[in-house]
Design a protein around this motif. Structure first.
Motif, PDB file in Angstrom:
ATOM      1  N   ASN A  79       4.205   1.330 -34.641  1.00 61.17           N
ATOM      2  CA  ASN A  79       3.644   2.412 -33.841  1.00 61.17           C
ATOM      3  C   ASN A  79       3.021   1.807 -32.589  1.00 61.17           C
ATOM      4  O   ASN A  79       2.103   0.978 -32.687  1.00 61.17           O
ATOM      5  N   ALA A  80       3.540   2.189 -31.428  1.00 62.46           N
ATOM      6  CA  ALA A  80       3.065   1.653 -30.152  1.00 62.46           C
ATOM      7  C   ALA A  80       2.288   2.732 -29.399  1.00 62.46           C
ATOM      8  O   ALA A  80       2.821   3.810 -29.127  1.00 62.46           O
ATOM      9  N   VAL A  81       1.047   2.441 -29.044  1.00 61.20           N
ATOM     10  CA  VAL A  81       0.198   3.399 -28.332  1.00 61.20           C
ATOM     11  C   VAL A  81       0.460   3.276 -26.825  1.00 61.20           C
ATOM     12  O   VAL A  81       0.281   2.211 -26.238  1.00 61.20           O
ATOM     13  N   ILE A  82       0.885   4.375 -26.225  1.00 59.78           N
ATOM     14  CA  ILE A  82       1.155   4.400 -24.786  1.00 59.78           C
ATOM     15  C   ILE A  82      -0.077   4.846 -24.009  1.00 59.78           C
ATOM     16  O   ILE A  82      -0.385   4.320 -22.939  1.00 59.78           O
ATOM     17  N   ARG A  83      -0.780   5.842 -24.537  1.00 63.43           N
ATOM     18  CA  ARG A  83      -2.032   6.330 -23.950  1.00 63.43           C
ATOM     19  C   ARG A  83      -3.020   6.626 -25.070  1.00 63.43           C
ATOM     20  O   ARG A  83      -2.636   7.095 -26.134  1.00 63.43           O
ATOM     21  N   GLY A  84      -4.296   6.365 -24.808  1.00 61.89           N
ATOM     22  CA  GLY A  84      -5.322   6.714 -25.770  1.00 61.89           C
ATOM     23  C   GLY A  84      -5.593   5.633 -26.795  1.00 61.89           C
ATOM     24  O   GLY A  84      -5.329   4.445 -26.576  1.00 61.89           O
ATOM     25  N   SER A  85      -6.112   6.037 -27.958  1.00 66.40           N
ATOM     26  CA  SER A  85      -6.434   5.104 -29.034  1.00 66.40           C
ATOM     27  C   SER A  85      -6.403   5.839 -30.364  1.00 66.40           C
ATOM     28  O   SER A  85      -6.650   7.046 -30.436  1.00 66.40           O
ATOM     29  N   LYS A  86      -6.115   5.086 -31.429  1.00 70.63           N
ATOM     30  CA  LYS A  86      -5.968   5.660 -32.763  1.00 70.63           C
ATOM     31  C   LYS A  86      -6.745   4.832 -33.780  1.00 70.63           C
ATOM     32  O   LYS A  86      -6.701   3.600 -33.748  1.00 70.63           O
ATOM     33  N   TYR A  87      -7.404   5.532 -34.696  1.00 72.69           N
ATOM     34  CA  TYR A  87      -8.036   4.869 -35.836  1.00 72.69           C
ATOM     35  C   TYR A  87      -7.067   4.915 -37.008  1.00 72.69           C
ATOM     36  O   TYR A  87      -6.505   5.959 -37.328  1.00 72.69           O
ATOM     37  N   LYS A 136      -7.449  -1.760 -45.328  1.00 71.55           N
ATOM     38  CA  LYS A 136      -7.342  -2.316 -43.976  1.00 71.55           C
ATOM     39  C   LYS A 136      -7.617  -1.190 -42.993  1.00 71.55           C
ATOM     40  O   LYS A 136      -7.097  -0.091 -43.144  1.00 71.55           O
ATOM     41  N   GLU A 137      -8.442  -1.452 -41.997  1.00 69.01           N
ATOM     42  CA  GLU A 137      -8.740  -0.427 -41.007  1.00 69.01           C
ATOM     43  C   GLU A 137      -8.900  -1.062 -39.639  1.00 69.01           C
ATOM     44  O   GLU A 137      -9.172  -2.257 -39.512  1.00 69.01           O
ATOM     45  N   GLY A 138      -8.720  -0.252 -38.612  1.00 66.21           N
ATOM     46  CA  GLY A 138      -8.882  -0.766 -37.266  1.00 66.21           C
ATOM     47  C   GLY A 138      -8.492   0.282 -36.240  1.00 66.21           C
ATOM     48  O   GLY A 138      -8.019   1.377 -36.581  1.00 66.21           O
ATOM     49  N   ILE A 139      -8.702  -0.065 -34.979  1.00 65.28           N
ATOM     50  CA  ILE A 139      -8.366   0.823 -33.867  1.00 65.28           C
ATOM     51  C   ILE A 139      -7.229   0.196 -33.072  1.00 65.28           C
ATOM     52  O   ILE A 139      -7.287  -0.977 -32.698  1.00 65.28           O
ATOM     53  N   CYS A 140      -6.195   0.975 -32.844  1.00 63.89           N
ATOM     54  CA  CYS A 140      -5.057   0.536 -32.035  1.00 63.89           C
ATOM     55  C   CYS A 140      -5.182   1.198 -30.668  1.00 63.89           C
ATOM     56  O   CYS A 140      -5.203   2.436 -30.570  1.00 63.89           O
ATOM     57  N   ARG A 141      -5.259   0.394 -29.626  1.00 59.56           N
ATOM     58  CA  ARG A 141      -5.516   0.906 -28.275  1.00 59.56           C
ATOM     59  C   ARG A 141      -4.254   0.855 -27.418  1.00 59.56           C
ATOM     60  O   ARG A 141      -3.228   0.334 -27.837  1.00 59.56           O
ATOM     61  N   GLU A 142      -4.380   1.425 -26.240  1.00 57.54           N
ATOM     62  CA  GLU A 142      -3.254   1.506 -25.313  1.00 57.54           C
ATOM     63  C   GLU A 142      -2.607   0.142 -25.111  1.00 57.54           C
ATOM     64  O   GLU A 142      -3.285  -0.852 -24.841  1.00 57.54           O
ATOM     65  N   GLY A 143      -1.282   0.097 -25.281  1.00 56.73           N
ATOM     66  CA  GLY A 143      -0.543  -1.145 -25.106  1.00 56.73           C
ATOM     67  C   GLY A 143      -0.423  -1.990 -26.356  1.00 56.73           C
ATOM     68  O   GLY A 143       0.232  -3.034 -26.337  1.00 56.73           O
ATOM     69  N   GLU A 144      -1.027  -1.541 -27.466  1.00 60.36           N
ATOM     70  CA  GLU A 144      -0.978  -2.300 -28.705  1.00 60.36           C
ATOM     71  C   GLU A 144       0.026  -1.666 -29.683  1.00 60.36           C
ATOM     72  O   GLU A 144       0.298  -0.470 -29.629  1.00 60.36           O
ATOM     73  N   VAL A 145       0.543  -2.515 -30.570  1.00 59.87           N
ATOM     74  CA  VAL A 145       1.536  -2.079 -31.551  1.00 59.87           C
ATOM     75  C   VAL A 145       1.031  -2.420 -32.945  1.00 59.87           C
ATOM     76  O   VAL A 145       0.556  -3.532 -33.186  1.00 59.87           O
ATOM     77  N   LEU A 146       1.149  -1.466 -33.864  1.00 60.51           N
ATOM     78  CA  LEU A 146       0.716  -1.670 -35.241  1.00 60.51           C
ATOM     79  C   LEU A 146       1.918  -1.589 -36.174  1.00 60.51           C
ATOM     80  O   LEU A 146       2.809  -0.770 -35.979  1.00 60.51           O
ATOM     81  N   HIS A 147       1.922  -2.451 -37.186  1.00 58.44           N
ATOM     82  CA  HIS A 147       2.996  -2.481 -38.180  1.00 58.44           C
ATOM     83  C   HIS A 147       2.514  -1.838 -39.477  1.00 58.44           C
ATOM     84  O   HIS A 147       1.428  -2.169 -39.977  1.00 58.44           O
ATOM     85  N   VAL A 148       3.317  -0.924 -40.023  1.00 60.55           N
ATOM     86  CA  VAL A 148       3.030  -0.302 -41.321  1.00 60.55           C
ATOM     87  C   VAL A 148       4.090  -0.795 -42.302  1.00 60.55           C
ATOM     88  O   VAL A 148       5.251  -0.394 -42.215  1.00 60.55           O
ATOM     89  N   PRO A 149       3.721  -1.667 -43.254  1.00 63.84           N
ATOM     90  CA  PRO A 149       4.720  -2.156 -44.209  1.00 63.84           C
ATOM     91  C   PRO A 149       5.217  -1.047 -45.134  1.00 63.84           C
ATOM     92  O   PRO A 149       4.523  -0.049 -45.362  1.00 63.84           O
ATOM     93  N   SER A 150       6.392  -1.238 -45.661  1.00 65.95           N
ATOM     94  CA  SER A 150       6.985  -0.282 -46.587  1.00 65.95           C
ATOM     95  C   SER A 150       6.040   0.016 -47.743  1.00 65.95           C
ATOM     96  O   SER A 150       5.491  -0.890 -48.369  1.00 65.95           O
TER      97      SER A 150
END
Length: 258
Positions: A79-87, A136-150
């Motif tokens: 999941n790649a954030v283009i704008r904004g931020s996600k918890y 596991k928790e964290g904030i993914c911000r603009e320009g960052e990519v998060l991996h969700v394992p199967s």
């Protein structure tokens, strides 16, 4: 969007955004975005035009998001954030770990029940969840990519207006899990077109054509996983010696079962 006061704001997913917007995907200079190389080959690519839905443009205001779920067809995701931020808050699936606090799953895992809104879950279960093994928790911000394992449970909340692109994929390391899911839970398989009557048989046939050695290895791994789960259950409910019926839980060092 900024004036939305709903407790559960609308969260929009579009699986046809590439086609609708005429986007080009790839590392060539004229293309609009590319798939990060670190995630490797997507084995669903062998299905070509018959593959299930795999990519989404996701847009939502502050407080919108997705309640706890696993990604479809035992796929992994980025999941790649283009704008904004996600918890994000995530949990692995292991034999010794139940679903996240406040999440209840039917025996065949086809139905997931949790509080009606993300807000209710955060108020009622967030503190407990953060203390739970594997969290596991964290904030993914603009320009960052998060991996969700199967197989990982995850909940996502937009902390502000957000736009993201996400892709689901089947990496080599989790091919056996995807095959087992498609074989053993056909009613839960999703995203395929109406022309695909047996997604598992189609996937096996295409893998056999293009990656026969990998298919043989993965089918053998499927049987090992199945036998291992049966042994764990037998150990769980079968008594040793003359002690009669026994019951227990998995060890602390159980491997993740994606």
């Amino acid at each position: 969007m900024d004036q939305n006061d709903d407790e559960s704001p609308l969260y929009l997913f579009d699986c046809s955004f590439v086609e609708k917007m005429g986007l080009k995907v790839g590392k060539e200079s004229e293309n609009h975005y590319w798939i990060p190389a670190c995630f490797g080959k997507d084995l669903f690519d062998v299905l070509e035009e018959q593959r299930p839905d795999r990519r989404w443009l996701i847009i939502g205001p502050e407080r919108s998001g997705s309640s706890f779920h696993k990604d479809p067809n035992a796929t992994s995701a980025w999941n790649a954030v283009i704008r904004g931020s996600k918890y994000w808050i995530m949990f692995p699936t292991t034999p010794s770990n139940p679903p996240p606090p406040g999440v209840y799953v039917s025996e065949d895992q086809s139905e997931v029940t949790s509080p009606l809104s993300i807000t209710e879950w955060l108020l009622g279960f967030h503190a407990e969840a953060r203390k739970t093994k594997g969290c596991k928790e964290g904030i993914c911000r603009e320009g960052e990519v998060l991996h969700v394992p199967s197989g990982w449970w995850h909940l996502v909340v937009n902390l502000e207006r957000s736009i993201a692109i996400t892709h689901n994929f089947v990496p080599r390391t989790h091919l056996a899990n995807a095959l087992a899911f498609m074989r053993d839970k056909p009613v839960q398989v999703s995203g395929f077109g109406n022309d695909v009557k047996d997604p598992y048989a189609l996937f096996v046939a295409k893998l056999g054509e293009k990656h026969p050695n990998l298919l043989r290895e993965s089918l053998a791994e499927m049987e090992r996983l199945k036998a291992g789960k049966k042994r764990k259950w037998d150990d769980l409910v079968t008594a040793d010696g003359d002690e009669g019926f026994g019951f227990g839980f998995g060890d602390e060092d159980d491997e993740d079962v994606p």
